[in-house]
Motif scaffolding. Structure first.
Motif, PDB file in Angstrom:
ATOM      1  N   ILE A  14       0.844  -1.201   0.000  1.00  0.00           N
ATOM      2  CA  ILE A  14       0.000   0.000   0.000  1.00  0.00           C
ATOM      3  C   ILE A  14       0.876   1.246   0.000  1.00  0.00           C
ATOM      4  O   ILE A  14       0.661   2.191  -0.773  1.00  0.00           O
ATOM      5  N   GLU A  15       1.903   1.226   0.848  1.00  0.00           N
ATOM      6  CA  GLU A  15       2.814   2.366   0.954  1.00  0.00           C
ATOM      7  C   GLU A  15       3.540   2.626  -0.372  1.00  0.00           C
ATOM      8  O   GLU A  15       3.772   3.783  -0.756  1.00  0.00           O
ATOM      9  N   GLY A  22       2.371   2.108  -3.271  1.00  0.00           N
ATOM     10  CA  GLY A  22       1.436   2.463  -4.328  1.00  0.00           C
ATOM     11  C   GLY A  22       1.012   1.302  -5.210  1.00  0.00           C
ATOM     12  O   GLY A  22       0.449   1.504  -6.288  1.00  0.00           O
ATOM     13  N   HIS A  23       1.247   0.067  -4.752  1.00  0.00           N
ATOM     14  CA  HIS A  23       0.895  -1.113  -5.544  1.00  0.00           C
ATOM     15  C   HIS A  23      -0.361  -1.810  -5.028  1.00  0.00           C
ATOM     16  O   HIS A  23      -0.771  -2.833  -5.599  1.00  0.00           O
ATOM     17  N   TYR A  38      -4.299  -1.142  -2.597  1.00  0.00           N
ATOM     18  CA  TYR A  38      -5.224  -0.167  -2.042  1.00  0.00           C
ATOM     19  C   TYR A  38      -6.288  -0.885  -1.209  1.00  0.00           C
ATOM     20  O   TYR A  38      -6.623  -2.057  -1.469  1.00  0.00           O
ATOM     21  N   ALA A  49     -10.175  -1.148   0.240  1.00  0.00           N
ATOM     22  CA  ALA A  49     -11.528  -0.797  -0.213  1.00  0.00           C
ATOM     23  C   ALA A  49     -12.536  -1.742   0.421  1.00  0.00           C
ATOM     24  O   ALA A  49     -12.433  -2.964   0.257  1.00  0.00           O
ATOM     25  N   VAL A 103      -8.170  -5.495   0.837  1.00  0.00           N
ATOM     26  CA  VAL A 103      -6.980  -4.868   0.255  1.00  0.00           C
ATOM     27  C   VAL A 103      -6.700  -5.606  -1.042  1.00  0.00           C
ATOM     28  O   VAL A 103      -6.684  -6.844  -1.074  1.00  0.00           O
ATOM     29  N   SER A 155      -2.937  -3.783  -7.153  1.00  0.00           N
ATOM     30  CA  SER A 155      -3.247  -3.064  -8.387  1.00  0.00           C
ATOM     31  C   SER A 155      -2.362  -3.593  -9.519  1.00  0.00           C
ATOM     32  O   SER A 155      -1.183  -3.245  -9.622  1.00  0.00           O
ATOM     33  N   SER A 170      -0.306  -1.304 -11.741  1.00  0.00           N
ATOM     34  CA  SER A 170       0.859  -0.609 -11.194  1.00  0.00           C
ATOM     35  C   SER A 170       2.166  -1.348 -11.472  1.00  0.00           C
ATOM     36  O   SER A 170       3.245  -0.844 -11.181  1.00  0.00           O
ATOM     37  N   LYS A 175     -10.702  -1.477  -8.467  1.00  0.00           N
ATOM     38  CA  LYS A 175     -10.453  -0.397  -9.429  1.00  0.00           C
ATOM     39  C   LYS A 175     -10.351  -0.937 -10.850  1.00  0.00           C
ATOM     40  O   LYS A 175     -10.659  -0.237 -11.813  1.00  0.00           O
ATOM     41  N   ASP A 225      -7.465  -6.821 -10.725  1.00  0.00           N
ATOM     42  CA  ASP A 225      -6.865  -6.654  -9.397  1.00  0.00           C
ATOM     43  C   ASP A 225      -7.254  -7.829  -8.512  1.00  0.00           C
ATOM     44  O   ASP A 225      -8.393  -8.310  -8.568  1.00  0.00           O
ATOM     45  N   TRP A 253      -7.004  -3.037   8.421  1.00  0.00           N
ATOM     46  CA  TRP A 253      -8.116  -2.939   7.479  1.00  0.00           C
ATOM     47  C   TRP A 253      -9.369  -3.650   7.998  1.00  0.00           C
ATOM     48  O   TRP A 253     -10.307  -3.890   7.260  1.00  0.00           O
TER      49      TRP A 253
END
Length: 458
Positions: free
Chosen positions: A139-140, A142-143, A145, A147, A151, A154, A157, A185, A189, A207
């Motif tokens: 997550i940190e 950016g790969h 997320y 929701a 989790v 992505s 990415s 998204k 994913d 989460w």
């Protein structure tokens, strides 16, 4: 491990799924080879399709330990999975009791086939913290997320997604079996963490209470026990996509300067009588189903008789033929008194170093068996040593031919043989022949030699 002759060791070649070629094996550290294999999801007895991957790993690791000074072999246990939860519920059984029982059965089945245990066998439920740490890092970076309690990784990415399986990400989204969900998204994913209700296993996390997705388990456990990069990752070809593709993506995005697995080894699938194994077709065979029909060593030889990257067709005729081959090998060993301890023959070692070419290695064992039957003691020793490298021919030849029988049954047979010898000594040949016929009716074949009478089961 078997002793190796002082001759130079052959170069090892392996077929790497990512390179799509058979290439020289170049270890990251020749002093320490690291191997990871995906183990079972424990909720039922293992079937012979599961066995093929375990046996491929066993031969690979035996060979690596012969060629290199140190090998660490990790094979995991998946003990948290929705299939496990469903089976426990159907059985009215506690999940922990189910996974403990089926893990023990898995170990028993592999041990009966001479499959050596891994050096490390981590359980998914013992590594939840490591999984959560990887998810947080993704997550940190950016790969991934969060929701709606999930989790997700992505896929977009990671530009290299699909490189292992050779699939284009756009084609994957168009044709793959992907779960459509409003919290995603993008359709491709995949889940790293998912929420658990009150009836499902769950752990507290940033989460919410939940449980890991399947793919993150192996990434976390391989990293914990083998580090950022290791030599070989293996499993069945059915794991190539999506499981191994997703593992690779997670691990490389979490540790971008690593290689993760340097080589990927995948074994082909297994058919039963030319068809895919299926409970609906009535051809679903557990390891225990087969062991009720034949010795475990015959099943092992049958599977080794087909190269691991070729589809294997299991048949009863093939199992019978494997048993006859072992009869021949053990007869060759029994024809030589005091079989000497010899190094692994270079012919067998070279065959296995050629991308685990077990059919060729077995052909070399036949050559040695021919020589041993001609009285060549060194060939008999080489036959035994070559067999050992493949987990074969380590039993007592006399016991092989006698089969699996109780001490009481063996004693009763020995008593009849003693009585027959006494009748022959007294020249009561009618009684001696009657005793031979009685034993033959029980499936016992007698072989009179100058040193006495040997017996085996027909």
């Amino acid at each position: 491990m078997p002793h190796v002759s002082p001759s130079p060791a052959p170069a090892l070649f392996l077929h790497d799924s990512q390179r799509r070629a058979t290439v020289p094996f170049q270890p990251l550290d020749p002093a320490h080879i690291k191997v990871y294999y995906c183990g079972p999801t424990v909720y039922d007895l293992a079937h012979i399709g599961n066995l093929r991957a375990m046996l491929t790993a066993d031969v690979l690791v035996r060979l690596l330990r012969t060629l290199y000074p140190r090998v660490t072999f990790v094979r995991n246990i998946t003990d948290v999975d929705d299939k496990i939860t469903a089976r426990a519920r159907a059985n009215g059984e506690d999940i922990g009791a189910l996974t403990q029982r089926t893990t023990a059965e898995f170990h028993q089945d592999l041990a009966s086939l001479g499959v050596l245990p891994p050096d490390i066998e981590p359980r998914a439920t013992h590594n939840i913290g490591e999984m959560q740490a990887m998810i947080a890092r993704l997550i940190e970076n950016g790969h991934a997320y969060a929701a709606q309690g999930h989790v997700l990784f992505s896929v977009g990415s990671f530009p290299s997604y699909g490189a292992l399986s050779g699939r284009n990400p756009d084609e994957l989204e168009a044709g793959a079996r992907v779960e459509v969900a409003p919290y995603k998204k993008a359709p491709g994913d995949f889940v790293l963490w998912k929420p658990s209700d009150a009836d499902q296993p769950g752990w507290d996390s940033p989460w919410g209470r939940g449980r890991p997705g399947w793919h993150i388990e192996c990434s976390a456990m391989s990293h914990r026990y083998l580090g950022d990069s290791f030599d070989i990752h293996g499993g069945g070809s059915d794991l190539l996509f999506p499981h191994h593709e997703n593992e690779r993506a997670q691990s490389l995005c979490c540790f971008p300067h690593s290689q993760f697995a340097n080589y990927w080894v995948h074994n082909a699938m297994l058919l039963v009588d030319g068809e895919k194994m299926s409970k609906s077709l009535g051809n679903f065979l557990t390891i225990r189903d087969v062991l009720a029909q034949a010795p475990a060593e015959a099943l092992r030889l049958l599977l080794l008789g087909t190269h691991y990257r070729s589809t294997l067709n299991y048949t009863q005729a093939g199992l019978n033929e494997a048993r006859k081959t072992l009869d021949r090998f053990y007869r060759a060993l029994s024809s030589v008194p005091d079989v000497p301890a010899t190094p692994v023959p270079q012919t067998v070692l070279a065959a296995l170093a050629e991308d685990l070419n077990t059919p060729r290695a077995i052909a070399e064992l036949h050559v040695l068996a021919n020589q041993a039957m001609g009285g060549d003691r060194e060939a008999a020793g080489a036959l035994k040593a070559g067999g050992a490298l493949m987990g074969l021919l380590q039993g007592d030849p006399a016991q092989w031919f006698r089969g699996e029988s109780s001490a009481e049954e063996d004693a009763a047979i020995e008593n009849l043989i003693t009585e027959r010898l006494a009748a022959k000594k007294a020249r009561d040949f009618t009684r001696a022949d009657a005793l031979r016929d009685q034993l033959q009716a029980q499936g016992i074949v007698l072989e009179d030699t100058k040193d006495g009478t040997n017996w085996r089961r027909a």
